[in-house]
Design a protein around this motif. Structure first.
Motif, PDB file in Angstrom:
ATOM      1  N   UNK A 168      -2.316   3.509   1.840  1.00 37.85           N
ATOM      2  CA  UNK A 168      -3.208   2.945   0.817  1.00 37.85           C
ATOM      3  C   UNK A 168      -2.539   1.739   0.149  1.00 37.85           C
ATOM      4  N   UNK A 169      -1.247   1.822  -0.132  1.00 36.85           N
ATOM      5  CA  UNK A 169      -0.524   0.701  -0.733  1.00 36.85           C
ATOM      6  C   UNK A 169      -0.568  -0.528   0.169  1.00 36.85           C
ATOM      7  N   UNK A 170      -0.381  -0.320   1.473  1.00 41.13           N
ATOM      8  CA  UNK A 170      -0.400  -1.446   2.414  1.00 41.13           C
ATOM      9  C   UNK A 170      -1.795  -2.046   2.546  1.00 41.13           C
ATOM     10  N   UNK A 171      -2.828  -1.207   2.517  1.00 43.91           N
ATOM     11  CA  UNK A 171      -4.195  -1.720   2.592  1.00 43.91           C
ATOM     12  C   UNK A 171      -4.514  -2.565   1.367  1.00 43.91           C
ATOM     13  N   UNK A 172      -4.078  -2.101   0.187  1.00 44.38           N
ATOM     14  CA  UNK A 172      -4.297  -2.892  -1.033  1.00 44.38           C
ATOM     15  C   UNK A 172      -3.519  -4.206  -0.963  1.00 44.38           C
ATOM     16  N   UNK A 173      -2.298  -4.151  -0.429  1.00 45.16           N
ATOM     17  CA  UNK A 173      -1.484  -5.355  -0.279  1.00 45.16           C
ATOM     18  C   UNK A 173      -2.169  -6.350   0.652  1.00 45.16           C
ATOM     19  N   UNK A 174      -2.711  -5.854   1.755  1.00 46.95           N
ATOM     20  CA  UNK A 174      -3.384  -6.726   2.720  1.00 46.95           C
ATOM     21  C   UNK A 174      -4.567  -7.440   2.075  1.00 46.95           C
ATOM     22  N   UNK A 175      -5.363  -6.710   1.307  1.00 45.74           N
ATOM     23  CA  UNK A 175      -6.522  -7.317   0.641  1.00 45.74           C
ATOM     24  C   UNK A 175      -6.072  -8.372  -0.364  1.00 45.74           C
ATOM     25  N   UNK A 176      -5.021  -8.061  -1.129  1.00 41.16           N
ATOM     26  CA  UNK A 176      -4.546  -8.983  -2.156  1.00 41.16           C
ATOM     27  C   UNK A 176      -3.990 -10.269  -1.543  1.00 41.16           C
TER      28      UNK A 176
END
Length: 238
Positions: free
Chosen positions: A177-185
């Motif tokens: 989940x942290x990596x998915x949020x990072x990718x979007x940001x």
């Protein structure tokens, strides 16, 4: 070229090299383990390379273009029935891996319980107990190293190649989940600045999360560059 034989420090490394030479994903080949890496220090680190033979499977009617990396997001086990996955010494490879993880935890002063969860395409060793942050490490680096060694232990005498994932305190899902949020940001930053972003080095599984998160993005695309263990994801405009 329909067949290659490759070597590596581990079976997984040899398989990855073979897939790169053939230019296909794992689903497009059959894998035969010619030899396991020999046991070295503490019976864990191989001093003789693993060797595998990869053979191309018949072409499907339609093969979509792969846009993400070929390594799977989650470790998978071989298609052999679980009851066939016995080591040559007669021991269950999963039990050997569980014992290894338990012994390492004990040496760290931790009292843990390890449960094995078999799914259709994955096998996870869930670690339960107090102070598991010691086993997880910074960004999961300790857990990844322990997972690497647990796979060696499970496969050193196994008649069929298996792959394991270790998890503690639901770290894998939280990290995803942290990596998915990072990718979007970061995708938003690329769009605003019109400049590509190069991420820090990541494991193949974590790079896969970034690729999959943005593979259908209308404005940005991703690719990887560099060599392991310093391979990085790049996010850039389409």
């Amino acid at each position: 070229m329909s067949k290659v034989v490759t070597s590596g420090k581990t079976v997984e490394e040899a398989v990855t090299q073979g897939l790169s030479q053939l230019g296909v994903s794992r689903e497009r080949v059959s894998i035969h383990i010619v030899s396991q890496p020999s046991k070295g220090f503490l019976g864990l680190i191989g001093v003789k390379a693993a060797k595998v033979e990869l053979s191309l499977l018949p072409d499907p009617v339609h093969q979509p273009v792969e846009t993400a990396e070929t390594l799977p997001l989650d470790p998978i086990i071989s298609e052999a029935p679980l009851e066939q996955l016995k080591s040559q010494s007669g021991q269950d490879p999963y039990e050997e891996a569980v014992q290894f993880v338990t012994d390492v935890a004990t040496s760290m002063g931790l009292d843990v319980k390890v449960e094995v969860q078999h799914a259709k395409d994955s096998t996870t060793l869930h670690i339960f107990g107090p102070d598991l942050g010691l086993m997880i490490g910074r960004r999961g680096q300790t857990l990844d190293s322990l997972q690497y060694l647990a796979n060696i232990v499970a496969n050193r005498n196994s008649s069929s190649y298996i792959r394991l994932v270790l998890d503690a305190e639901n770290f894998r899902e939280r990290r995803r989940k942290t990596l998915e949020d990072l990718a979007d940001r970061l995708a938003g930053r690329v769009i605003r600045t019109r400049k590509e972003v190069v991420l820090e080095p990541m494991s193949p599984q974590e790079r896969k999360v970034i690729h999959f998160s943005l593979q259908d993005h209308p404005q940005v695309k991703t690719y990887s560059k560099g060599e392991e263990p310093n391979r990085r994801v790049v996010i850039t405009l389409k």
